[in-house]
Scaffold this motif. Structure first.
Motif: not given
Length: 158
Positions: A9-16, A43-48, A83-95
């Protein structure tokens, strides 16, 4: 080789975006979960995130500084064998995982990552897809859900 299922989970769906929480789960019940108490602000977080993610956090139970979380994550990963790491949103989770592991980087026993929906989506039932779409947006609970669903559709030769 075992699979660790990841969710963040992270603050917002953006590169920031800034990491808030990270969960890793495997089929045997091994888990790692952390809620970061620094490195992000409300203050970094989206409304969601403010409405859905933050109310679920338990920093008294799972909260760690980034430095402590870094050491704990390295220790957890190194103790897992190959081990390997697997996820459904690796574009966000892996970095975000790699960012939390800096400056030491990914331990040698972690063989890489695999995007679940790329290789197993066709095997999911409508009920499983509905479960994924209704995920609670809590990193540990969502990682457990990913594990449960994708272990049930894993090919027999895997």
């Amino acid at each position: 080789m075992r699979t660790l299922y990841i969710d963040t989970e992270f603050t917002q769906l953006s590169l920031d975006r800034r990491l808030i929480s990270l969960g890793l789960v495997d089929a045997t019940g091994r888990e790692f979960y952390v809620e970061l108490i620094d490195g992000w602000e409300e203050s970094d977080c989206s409304d969601f995130v403010l409405e859905v993610v933050l109310p679920q956090l338990q920093p008294d139970r799972y909260g760690m500084t980034r430095a402590t979380a870094n050491r704990a994550l390295h220790s957890f990963l190194r103790s897992q064998g190959e081990v390997e790491i697997a996820g459904d949103a690796l574009a966000w989770d892996w970095p975000l995982l790699l960012e939390l592991l800096e400056p030491g980087g990914l331990p040698d026993n972690v063989c890489g990552c695999r995007a679940l929906l790329d290789d197993q989506a066709a095997s999911l039932s409508p009920d499983q897809i509905a479960l994924l779409e209704a995920a609670p947006h809590h990193a540990l609970l969502d990682a457990r859900l990913l594990c449960r669903i994708f272990e049930s559709v894993k090919p027999l030769h895997a």
